[in-house]
Design a protein around this motif. Structure first.
Motif, PDB file in Angstrom:
ATOM      1  N   PRO A   1       0.808  -1.227   0.000  1.00  0.00           N
ATOM      2  CA  PRO A   1       0.000   0.000   0.000  1.00  0.00           C
ATOM      3  C   PRO A   1       0.839   1.275   0.000  1.00  0.00           C
ATOM      4  O   PRO A   1       0.290   2.350  -0.170  1.00  0.00           O
ATOM      5  CB  PRO A   1      -0.828  -0.120   1.282  1.00  0.00           C
TER       6      PRO A   1
ATOM      7  N   TYR B   1      -0.285  -0.813   8.500  1.00  0.00           N
ATOM      8  CA  TYR B   1       0.617  -1.823   7.949  1.00  0.00           C
ATOM      9  C   TYR B   1       1.998  -1.655   8.559  1.00  0.00           C
ATOM     10  O   TYR B   1       2.990  -1.552   7.859  1.00  0.00           O
ATOM     11  CB  TYR B   1       0.675  -1.705   6.423  1.00  0.00           C
ATOM     12  N   ARG B   2       2.029  -1.611   9.870  1.00  0.00           N
ATOM     13  CA  ARG B   2       3.288  -1.367  10.555  1.00  0.00           C
ATOM     14  C   ARG B   2       4.341  -2.415  10.141  1.00  0.00           C
ATOM     15  O   ARG B   2       5.516  -2.106  10.037  1.00  0.00           O
ATOM     16  CB  ARG B   2       3.054  -1.402  12.072  1.00  0.00           C
ATOM     17  N   TYR B   3       3.900  -3.650   9.889  1.00  0.00           N
ATOM     18  CA  TYR B   3       4.863  -4.699   9.521  1.00  0.00           C
ATOM     19  C   TYR B   3       5.537  -4.384   8.186  1.00  0.00           C
ATOM     20  O   TYR B   3       6.638  -4.865   7.930  1.00  0.00           O
ATOM     21  CB  TYR B   3       4.222  -6.089   9.509  1.00  0.00           C
ATOM     22  N   LEU B   4       4.888  -3.592   7.333  1.00  0.00           N
ATOM     23  CA  LEU B   4       5.532  -3.180   6.081  1.00  0.00           C
ATOM     24  C   LEU B   4       6.404  -1.943   6.309  1.00  0.00           C
ATOM     25  O   LEU B   4       7.493  -1.828   5.749  1.00  0.00           O
ATOM     26  CB  LEU B   4       4.479  -2.896   5.006  1.00  0.00           C
TER      27      LEU B   4
ATOM     28  N   LEU C   1       7.994  -1.327   8.984  1.00  0.00           N
ATOM     29  CA  LEU C   1       9.203  -1.828   9.650  1.00  0.00           C
ATOM     30  C   LEU C   1      10.190  -2.437   8.659  1.00  0.00           C
ATOM     31  O   LEU C   1      11.346  -2.666   8.988  1.00  0.00           O
ATOM     32  CB  LEU C   1       8.825  -2.879  10.700  1.00  0.00           C
ATOM     33  N   ARG C   2       9.692  -2.717   7.441  1.00  0.00           N
ATOM     34  CA  ARG C   2      10.573  -3.288   6.430  1.00  0.00           C
ATOM     35  C   ARG C   2      11.512  -2.228   5.849  1.00  0.00           C
ATOM     36  O   ARG C   2      12.523  -2.563   5.251  1.00  0.00           O
ATOM     37  CB  ARG C   2       9.698  -3.879   5.321  1.00  0.00           C
TER      38      ARG C   2
ATOM     39  N   ARG D   1      13.652   0.223  10.469  1.00  0.00           N
ATOM     40  CA  ARG D   1      14.261  -0.923  11.146  1.00  0.00           C
ATOM     41  C   ARG D   1      15.520  -0.508  11.903  1.00  0.00           C
ATOM     42  O   ARG D   1      15.788  -0.997  13.009  1.00  0.00           O
ATOM     43  CB  ARG D   1      14.586  -2.027  10.145  1.00  0.00           C
TER      44      ARG D   1
ATOM     45  N   ALA E   1       8.383  -0.703  18.464  1.00  0.00           N
ATOM     46  CA  ALA E   1       8.086  -1.574  17.319  1.00  0.00           C
ATOM     47  C   ALA E   1       6.616  -1.484  16.919  1.00  0.00           C
ATOM     48  O   ALA E   1       6.288  -1.340  15.737  1.00  0.00           O
ATOM     49  CB  ALA E   1       8.469  -3.021  17.650  1.00  0.00           C
ATOM     50  N   PHE E   2       5.730  -1.596  17.922  1.00  0.00           N
ATOM     51  CA  PHE E   2       4.303  -1.590  17.622  1.00  0.00           C
ATOM     52  C   PHE E   2       3.609  -0.574  18.525  1.00  0.00           C
ATOM     53  O   PHE E   2       3.011  -0.939  19.543  1.00  0.00           O
ATOM     54  CB  PHE E   2       3.716  -2.996  17.803  1.00  0.00           C
TER      55      PHE E   2
ATOM     56  N   LYS F   1       1.040   2.549  19.854  1.00  0.00           N
ATOM     57  CA  LYS F   1      -0.400   2.803  19.799  1.00  0.00           C
ATOM     58  C   LYS F   1      -0.626   4.246  19.355  1.00  0.00           C
ATOM     59  O   LYS F   1       0.252   5.093  19.521  1.00  0.00           O
ATOM     60  CB  LYS F   1      -1.031   2.549  21.161  1.00  0.00           C
TER      61      LYS F   1
ATOM     62  N   ASP G   1      -4.144   0.146  18.826  1.00  0.00           N
ATOM     63  CA  ASP G   1      -3.234  -0.466  17.877  1.00  0.00           C
ATOM     64  C   ASP G   1      -4.075  -0.725  16.630  1.00  0.00           C
ATOM     65  O   ASP G   1      -4.905  -1.642  16.609  1.00  0.00           O
ATOM     66  CB  ASP G   1      -2.678  -1.768  18.455  1.00  0.00           C
TER      67      ASP G   1
ATOM     68  N   MET H   1      -3.238  -1.738  13.784  1.00  0.00           N
ATOM     69  CA  MET H   1      -2.833  -2.908  13.004  1.00  0.00           C
ATOM     70  C   MET H   1      -3.616  -4.153  13.440  1.00  0.00           C
ATOM     71  O   MET H   1      -4.221  -4.826  12.616  1.00  0.00           O
ATOM     72  CB  MET H   1      -1.333  -3.149  13.161  1.00  0.00           C
ATOM     73  N   ILE H   2      -3.614  -4.426  14.736  1.00  0.00           N
ATOM     74  CA  ILE H   2      -4.328  -5.620  15.211  1.00  0.00           C
ATOM     75  C   ILE H   2      -5.751  -5.278  15.628  1.00  0.00           C
ATOM     76  O   ILE H   2      -6.510  -6.164  16.010  1.00  0.00           O
ATOM     77  CB  ILE H   2      -3.587  -6.302  16.393  1.00  0.00           C
TER      78      ILE H   2
END
Lengths: 584, 584
Positions: B109, B126-129, B131-132, B137, B549-550, B552, B558, B560-561
């Protein structure tokens, strides 16, 4: 406030003027001399005051010191007349010139020594005093050492320590969650993590490659002696790895810990499939400090007219080396033991392989010496050994024999706490049937991947599907477990389906993870070690509670601070909740 | 799954057959050649495929790779024709013989590059993206490094890391607690710790001597940009120490971190009392990267007929070095800026000290050149400088001037993010008056000790009592704070009394601590560093959120989840609570 600790002065410090501070361990008063043992975390140093050479006021002050008073003492280091080679500071004492009482102390409710007279309840209530005892504090110092060495190894292996959130989302899978009402989002709740599972997988999707964390986790379960509502995990995950890579990496961790914390070079870590473990030891975490493998006797024990064996699904025996001298009384006790409801065996057959080569059993009526010799061959028994045989339904018999094997190991002194036998148990089943809910549960967790070749069986024989899952076991205790994870949406969805989730439920709970799998998720897997238990194993203890600074009791209470407790009506209102205790 | 990472191959590896795995960063296709940039955490390696020498199927596969596909590639390391000296792997490329797509990827996205087109909301979802991305990172890798180095230093200084409980007891003092209903103890609640304060003090009572922990803490506050409901502290406590011992030990920690994480030898850590900080900088966390100290002008600026100054309680000026060339427009903007409601000044007087030695002010009507020269002397201004003067009520004026000083520092480029100016602020007041509740609050916390010589003032002038409390400040940001604690019951009780606790309330909430003080509590003190903020400072960022990392969002969500969320009625029932949202 001090020039030295109570553990560091030596004969080479003689004649130095020093200031020490610590707790009064003991005061002795004899023949015009007063000795005070002064204690701190680092050791004990003896103070001495002498009538005549010390002023009266100081003498009186020293004589009036009570146990556990906190004092500061100034004086000169002198060589002792009577050295005490049991104490590192035993060559010297301090000839005291001044004492200041920094804080007096009431008489403690139990004795602050390695051996104490305090019961469990009292020591929990005054945990801060219990922690003052060397034997207790040393356990937490071991834990500290374990943490530092774990991090040293993981950092050296390029793992990144990432803190994952504590306030997360409640999921229906697994044990009960602790929840936290959100004030800002009325009617909504956070949950405390049972593990950072989904977050560490997302970190792999993020390309972190190697993650670890020493992290608190939470389970609202009914507590047993070795469970705590909050516990600590060494949590790890790696990308682009096979199971083999993971086993090697974490065998390395355990080896590093044994080497650097205990000075032990760990032997090779054996490997065993779950199926082998069940077959030969009757459980999935065999204690390999001793052998006593199960031997199956169906082929040699059936058809001789002993109806119990003839009707049994399985007959298995173990050989207790050198135990043929067990007395009738001991054997009767053993028989009673296996018949206890907790074990549940119907009876016990034993065969003594006497040192003269003769065989004596409880079933001599049905079996000849040659028959029993055949048993002995299967069990690898020799003159001097005792063979113990159970029979019945396969599953129950293996379980009973597993208990009996452990008891025999214990009784024969084969479970030496200073010996460590590590083991990987691999190829766990993916699913296990739950009689109560009449559905399959994930044996490890829903993110564990099935073995590729077993996937077709998901439809035909789900219980037989093996997972890429593994446990590390030391001395019969599972200290860690993990798996290669599912990393694609389709397989994860299939898995949720087999676990009885509707698509909607799966999406609501784990939609974010499945979506993440669509944006380039690498193959990955990981492991988590139960850190409290690992510390207990290293410390040679059975109870994790000793290795937790402020543990909770079996009702989840901290009796020292008196928690949990009621909270103000005002607070409840702000959180948009009410207490509603069901009347029974 | 790989023989090397994407960051490690060099020219010396030429001709090796290698296997790499990672994410497709980019595919270029030109003149019969296909280049694929393959990325992982460790770097980027260029893959190359050539028409003619590569089989058609493999070429097609390579051409069809999308961004963020996860692939495994085998091939031979060859020297590049056109080397790229910006990449550590820029001397080589991989002539590919096989590609396996391990996982395809949907189009992300937002762009996964250092510069992205993704907005805040989208990147949080899309925090996991996010973080990429390398830049994100790397912030967490810095955090990892900070954690490891903190532990290395603390362990080296004989501190024991002890995990204190997360499920504790709610206390009315301080910020709001997050609470956790207890299922086993219906109607009762745990609280999540705002800090492990009482536990670390109990560990001192236990004789642990030196304790530390890197620990999650929780505050249910309304969130601002730089606050998170869960945050991390480096939490420390020491026994038998004076304030001086603590300052030295933790100056050592900060020095160690700068040296080992950033390669910077930190200069001497200055010390300043709270009173001095307020007098010369108008706040308790001055940014010392630049001077611009407050100069008090009452003696030189009053009595010249300028009624605003004549009526003011305080007139203070700062000298902006080399800023005499500020234009009328800039000065008007500055005047508007100080008059904004957030700052609240009535107006701004300025004096330009022109390079020709003349002085030009907004109050020339009232002040002669000689008068203004006298101001310049007090402020240390020289030709070329700009003097800025505010006046009014003392407290408000200092606050306004503090803001103006920081803005001038910013505007003049004096707040360089690569420069670090650490400072200890000491001698904080013990209590501060709260207008709303009409009572004193503990400025640090209720366990902070008053300075012995100030104790009598507790009865006569509580607001003037100084505490043994200190903050570490770097570049205008408070990164840590602590105090020498009270260690006897009588003083602690007195403190609670002055904070408005009844004896009964104090006993109910903190009885366990006061009781512990009666069993031999050593003098002790400690400090806690805000770890998220410390990382942000080291990373040169203003926002702590980047270093979590994650995180709020400002509503504590949060995204994301999607947490917090509602929970099942069944779950509420088990916990003996009900949702009760007040209708407004």
């Amino acid at each position: 406030m001090r020039t030295h600790t109570c553990g560091e002065l030596r004969i080479s410090d003689a004649n130095k003027e020093v200031t020490l501070a610590g707790w009064v361990q003991k005061v002795r008063n004899k023949g015009g001399l007063i000795w005070v043992d002064l204690r701190d975390r680092y050791g004990v140093t003896q103070l001495i005051l002498e009538e005549g050479s010390t002023d009266k006021q100081l003498l009186d002050k020293a004589a009036s010191l009570g146990r556990e008073f906190v004092i500061q003492a100034k004086g000169k280091v002198v060589e002792r007349a009577a050295k005490n080679d049991k104490m590192p500071t035993g060559d010297i004492e301090i000839r005291v010139s001044a004492i200041e009482v920094l804080n007096p102390a009431k008489v403690p409710p139990f004795i602050i020594e390695d051996e104490t007279d305090g019961g469990d309840e009292l020591r929990m209530k005054y945990r801060y005093l219990d922690l003052r005892r060397n034997v207790v504090r040393e356990k937490l110092q071991l834990r500290h050492r374990m943490m530092q060495e774990t991090r040293k190894y993981m950092d050296g292996q390029n793992f990144i320590e990432v803190e994952t959130p504590v306030l997360i989302k409640s999921t229906p899978e697994g044990a009960r969650d602790f929840v936290v009402p959100s004030r800002v989002n009325p009617g909504e709740f956070y949950a405390l993590p049972q593990s950072p599972q989904t977050f560490k997988q997302l970190l792999m999707v993020s390309g972190f490659d190697r993650y670890f964390q020493i992290v608190k986790c939470f389970r609202d379960e009914d507590l047993r002696a070795d469970r705590q509502p909050e516990f600590t995990q060494i949590d790890c995950e790696m990308s682009f790895v096979t199971q083999e890579d993971i086993l090697n990496t974490f065998e390395g961790l355990v080896r590093h810990l044994f080497r650097n914390v205990k000075g032990i070079e760990l032997e090779e870590v054996k490997r065993m499939t779950f199926a082998e473990a069940m077959k030969f030891y009757g459980n999935d975490k065999p204690d390999l400090r001793f052998d006593m493998k199960f031997a199956e006797l169906n082929s040699v024990a059936k058809g001789k007219g002993f109806s119990i064996f003839d009707q049994a699904e399985l007959i298995i025996g173990i050989c207790a080396k050198g135990a043929s001298e067990y007395t009738r009384k001991q054997l009767d006790e053993l028989t009673d033991w296996v018949k206890r409801p907790q074990i549940g065996a119907k009876g016990l057959v034993y065969v003594k392989f006497n040192t003269d080569g003769s065989l004596k059993s409880t079933v001599d009526k049905f079996y000849s010496q040659e028959d029993l010799k055949a048993w002995a061959d299967v069990m690898g028994a020799e003159p001097g050994d005792l063979m113990l045989v159970l029979s019945g339904d396969e599953k129950a018999t293996r379980k009973q024999m597993s208990e009996l094997r452990l008891k025999m190991g214990e009784d024969l002194g084969l479970r030496d706490k200073s010996v460590y036998k590590p083991l990987w148990v691999v190829d766990f089943p993916l699913l296990e049937w739950d009689e109560e809910t009449k559905r399959f549960h994930a044996m490890h967790h829903p993110f564990t991947s099935p073995k590729r070749e077993d996937i077709p069986m998901l439809e035909t024989d789900p219980g037989a599907v093996r997972a890429n899952a593994y446990d590390m076991v030391i001395n019969g205790v599972e200290i860690g477990g993990g798996s290669i994870r599912i990393h694609d949406r389709a397989t994860q969805q299939l898995m949720f389906k087999h676990l009885g989730f509707t698509d909607e439920e799966a999406q609501k709970q784990f939609g974010f993870l499945m979506e993440a799998f669509e944006y380039g998720a690498p193959p990955h897997g990981g492991i988590a070690f139960g850190f409290d238990r690992l510390c207990a194993i290293f410390g040679g203890s059975d109870s994790i509670r000793d290795y937790i600074a402020f543990p909770k009791n079996n009702s989840g209470r901290d009796v020292m601070i008196d928690s949990p407790s009621t909270i103000a009506e005002e607070q409840l209102k702000e959180l948009s909740i009410q207490v509603a205790i069901a009347t029974k």
